[in-house]
Design an enzyme around this catalytic site. Structure first.
Site, PDB file in Angstrom:
ATOM      1  N   SER A 145       0.853  -1.182   0.000  1.00  0.00           N
ATOM      2  CA  SER A 145       0.000   0.000   0.000  1.00  0.00           C
ATOM      3  C   SER A 145       0.888   1.231   0.000  1.00  0.00           C
ATOM      4  O   SER A 145       2.059   1.170   0.388  1.00  0.00           O
ATOM      5  CB  SER A 145      -0.892  -0.001   1.250  1.00  0.00           C
ATOM      6  OG  SER A 145      -1.529   1.248   1.440  1.00  0.00           O
TER       7      SER A 145
ATOM      8  N   TYR B 148      -1.997  -0.795  10.782  1.00  0.00           N
ATOM      9  CA  TYR B 148      -2.011  -1.051   9.343  1.00  0.00           C
ATOM     10  C   TYR B 148      -0.737  -0.522   8.689  1.00  0.00           C
ATOM     11  O   TYR B 148      -0.107  -1.214   7.878  1.00  0.00           O
ATOM     12  CB  TYR B 148      -3.250  -0.395   8.718  1.00  0.00           C
ATOM     13  CG  TYR B 148      -3.430  -0.714   7.254  1.00  0.00           C
ATOM     14  CD1 TYR B 148      -4.019  -1.912   6.862  1.00  0.00           C
ATOM     15  CD2 TYR B 148      -3.006   0.169   6.265  1.00  0.00           C
ATOM     16  CE1 TYR B 148      -4.198  -2.214   5.514  1.00  0.00           C
ATOM     17  CE2 TYR B 148      -3.172  -0.132   4.924  1.00  0.00           C
ATOM     18  CZ  TYR B 148      -3.768  -1.320   4.551  1.00  0.00           C
ATOM     19  OH  TYR B 148      -3.912  -1.626   3.216  1.00  0.00           O
TER      20      TYR B 148
END
Length: 343
Positions: free
Chosen positions: A199, A212
């Site tokens: 990501s 995350y």
């Protein structure tokens, strides 16, 4: 004298690498074939994993789908089988001559199969046991797409420890287990491709999603170190691709918002666009792909600017608290679910 000569050689190679990189922007490299190769995708039951499965199916790869949700995984498998059938019918319709010739042309498509396995990649033993089943029932994996991911959706001090551990296990540690399971044969054959779907939050961070971001930073670090290890071992037949997309409109971060005046210029990515860009990078052996390209600039600026300058830039873009609406929605949904169940 030798080190001076080597310095000039290295300088030339660095400059030549820039030339090659620029050339790829101007002349699109030819995509390699994955037809008949075993491609394993984790988190294949939905989102990007499902779209990756469909793209590889269109390129006649033999699919192995892993997901913790057996029902959604079977739904993806049904879509893959539909693609296989369409290709077989097109091949049969295009094949001239007698039926025997047509059957011979259709055979490669008919031999394509999709295998589904229910696997919790956050559990090491489950990964190794499922990997052994894949080797026995399907064969050795040529393309490994580490795609599975989760997000807790809580501020750090409100996030239960078990959810933090779960995020780290699925988003980061699982890459170690799957790679250790399938890399030995790739090394033996000097052939394979390992894809890490990370990501943009593995390259730069924002507030409210510490677990995350940490997990994706870990996945990026793992991928880069693995790539260097393969180069050091001179295993140039094994390719690696790091995929770092901006916010993708899969519902995973529903509610996330940047500044409203900026959002039209940087909207959430369509999942189909993200996967098509990633597939182009994979099939041309591109080491890394960021979507959109603006993410390269953001990463570069984060590396050279003072921290306070980065904070100012984040605040201008509305990126400093972009996850807060998402966290609030997740918290509200959790509270509603608890009330519904009488907890």
């Amino acid at each position: 004298m030798n080190i001076l000569l080597e310095f000039f050689v290295v300088t030339f190679r660095v400059l030549w690498a820039f030339v090659l990189a620029a050339a790829k922007w101007l002349v699109r490299p030819k995509e390699k074939s994955v037809a008949g190769q075993v491609c394993l995708i984790t988190g294949a039951g939905s989102g990007l994993g499902r779209l990756f499965a469909l793209e590889f199916a269109r390129r006649r790869a033999l699919l192995v789908l892993w997901d913790i949700n057996a029902q959604s995984n079977e739904e993806t498998a049904g879509m893959v089988q539909h693609i296989y059938r369409e290709m077989a019918e097109e091949a049969a319709a295009a094949a001239p001559g007698v039926a025997g010739d047509g059957e011979k042309d259709v055979l490669p498509h008919c031999n394509l199969q999709v295998y589904t396995y229910t696997c919790d990649v956050g559990k090491r033993e489950n990964v190794y046991l499922t990997a052994e089943r894949v080797r026995k029932e399907v064969g050795e994996v040529s393309v490994l797409v580490n795609n599975a991911g989760v997000v807790s959706g809580h501020h750090l001090l409100e996030c239960p420890d078990e959810l933090i551990e779960r995020t780290m296990m699925v988003n980061c540690h699982a890459h170690f287990w799957t790679t250790k399971a399938f890399l030995p044969k790739m090394l033996e054959m000097n052939h394979g491709h390992i894809v890490t779907v990370a990501s943009s939050l593995g390259l730069f961070s924002t507030a409210g999603v510490e677990d995350y971001c940490a997990s994706k930073f870990g996945a990026v670090g793992f991928h880069e170190s693995l790539s260097h290890e393969l180069k050091a071992a001179e295993k140039d037949g094994i390719k690696t691709t790091l995929v770092c997309p901006y916010l993708v409109d899969t519902g995973m971060f529903r509610g996330c918002r940047i500044r409203k005046e900026i959002e039209p210029f940087l909207p959430p990515l369509k999942p189909e666009y993200c996967v098509k860009q990633a597939m182009r990078a994979i099939l041309t052996d591109q080491p890394m792909i960021c979507t959109p390209r603006l993410m390269y600039m953001v990463t570069f600026m984060k590396s050279i600017l003072p921290f306070e300058a980065v904070v100012c830039m984040y605040r201008f873009l509305g990126a400093d608290k972009c996850m807060y609406p998402f966290i609030a929605q997740r918290k509200q949904a959790t509270n509603n679910n608890e009330a519904k169940n009488g907890i």
